[in-house]
Scaffold this motif. Structure first.
Motif, short mmCIF file in Angstrom:
data_model
loop_
_atom_site.label_atom_id
_atom_site.label_comp_id
_atom_site.label_asym_id
_atom_site.label_seq_id
_atom_site.Cartn_x
_atom_site.Cartn_y
_atom_site.Cartn_z
N PHE A 213 0.95 -1.05 0.20
CA PHE A 213 0.18 0.05 -0.46
C PHE A 213 0.95 1.15 -0.12
N VAL A 214 1.54 1.56 -0.59
CA VAL A 214 2.57 2.52 -1.59
C VAL A 214 1.84 4.14 -1.63
N GLY A 215 2.49 5.09 -1.78
CA GLY A 215 1.66 6.12 -2.03
C GLY A 215 0.20 6.59 -0.95
N GLY A 216 -0.83 7.00 -1.98
CA GLY A 216 -2.19 7.90 -0.92
C GLY A 216 -3.39 6.47 -0.66
N LYS A 217 -3.87 7.28 0.62
CA LYS A 217 -5.14 6.59 1.28
C LYS A 217 -4.74 4.76 1.56
N PRO A 218 -3.51 5.04 2.54
CA PRO A 218 -3.34 3.03 2.52
C PRO A 218 -4.55 2.83 2.95
N TYR A 219 -5.01 3.05 4.01
CA TYR A 219 -6.13 2.47 5.15
C TYR A 219 -6.99 2.15 3.93
N ALA A 220 -7.55 2.71 3.08
CA ALA A 220 -8.89 2.93 2.26
C ALA A 220 -8.27 1.68 1.38
N GLN A 221 -6.92 2.06 0.83
CA GLN A 221 -6.75 -0.05 -0.04
C GLN A 221 -6.50 -0.98 0.93
N ALA A 222 -5.75 -0.84 2.68
CA ALA A 222 -5.91 -1.73 3.35
C ALA A 222 -7.37 -2.20 3.08
N TYR A 223 -8.12 -1.97 3.01
CA TYR A 223 -9.86 -2.00 4.02
C TYR A 223 -10.26 -2.90 2.59
N ASN A 224 -9.81 -2.18 1.11
CA ASN A 224 -10.35 -2.61 0.32
C ASN A 224 -9.93 -3.59 -0.01
#
Length: 298
Positions: A213-224
């Motif tokens: 999850f490099v870059g922006g919004k990593p928590y949203a990436q993790a959730y998805n």
């Protein structure tokens, strides 16, 4: 007025005649013996010694030493000069520091305060042996909190059109005053021009367990992605986005019940602890960088 605890004053007393040495070189027999003999001949007392070999046959060797020596501040340059011959014979990349010399920090921050406040609390308690010279932000939100610690606060707004001018202002503020920069959730990408002034001296906290999850919004990436662990990573900043040498990481378990906001809440605690550890190890000269990795003696 910057405050200091009794504990911090005691640490300063201990550090007065203490030095630190960091060494990296090709591994071969005799390195530890040569270094130990040098300090013995100088009547220095080694109080801590750590070493690591990547591969005893043709790999790299890393070493960190803490030593005590009377009147060290006045003898340091002489020690360096005498050690030069040994260093040359072993092809060492090395440095020697006064433990009493505090590293001078600038902290860059945007709107979120949790990482900044952790550093300020640890500094005030004496756990972070450094001087925080200033806090620079692209928002005014934390001025009152920072100035309550007696630390200067500078507001430098940043937009896509003014980024170059903002970085130039940053350099004007820190030049000659700071040797380490901490990005405590400073949500701006640092330019190559800025980085060249502070190689391996800019520490960032990224709110994911890199390289995920490099870059922006990593928590949203993790959730998805439906992860069951989230983490944070403190690393030195390089031109590769979130790709610099990693200093410290930690994780915490999460579940399908946690939405993005819950992941952010949980993650804030991890971020503040991971960044504080990394900064502490950096100011205590515990980190050696080799290629894109670190050796951290803790």
């Amino acid at each position: 007025m910057k405050s200091i605890t009794a504990y911090a004053k005691k640490r300063e007393e201990i550090h007065q005649n203490r030095g630190r040495m960091l060494i990296s070189c090709p591994d071969r027999p005799g390195i530890v013996a040569a270094v130990s003999k040098f300090f013995s001949e100088q009547s220095a007392n080694i109080v801590q010694s750590d070493q690591y070999s990547m591969d005893p046959e043709g790999g790299m060797f890393f070493m960190r030493i803490e030593f005590d020596l009377d009147n060290l501040a006045n003898r340091l340059e002489g020690l360096k000069k005498h050690f030069g011959t040994i260093a040359e014979s072993f092809m060492m990349d090395w440095s020697m520091h006064l433990a009493a010399r505090k590293k001078k920090l600038a902290i860059l921050v945007s709107k979120e305060d949790h990482c900044l406040l952790e550093l300020l609390w640890q500094w005030q308690a004496g756990d972070l042996y450094a001087d925080i010279e200033m806090v620079i932000s692209n928002h005014e939100d934390m001025r009152e909190q920072v100035e309550s610690f007696g630390i200067p606060y500078y507001y430098v707004p940043v937009t896509a059109d003014t980024k170059k001018e903002a970085e130039q202002k940053h350099l004007e503020l820190i030049s000659g005053k700071v040797d380490t920069i901490i990005l405590a959730r400073y949500m701006q990408i640092i330019s190559p021009y800025f980085l060249q002034h502070y190689p391996n001296q800019i520490i960032n906290i990224h709110h994911s367990f890199l390289p995920a999850f490099v870059g922006g919004k990593p928590y949203a990436q993790a959730y998805n992605r439906g992860v069951k662990l989230i983490g944070a990573t403190a690393h030195y900043v390089t031109e590769e986005l979130d790709g610099g040498p990693i200093i410290e990481q930690d994780v915490q378990r999460v579940s399908h019940r946690d939405n993005v906001d819950e992941l952010k809440r949980i993650g804030r605690h991890i971020e503040r602890i991971v960044l504080a550890r990394a900064v502490k190890w950096h100011v205590e000269d515990r980190i050696l960088v080799y290629q894109n990795k670190t050796v951290v003696f803790v």
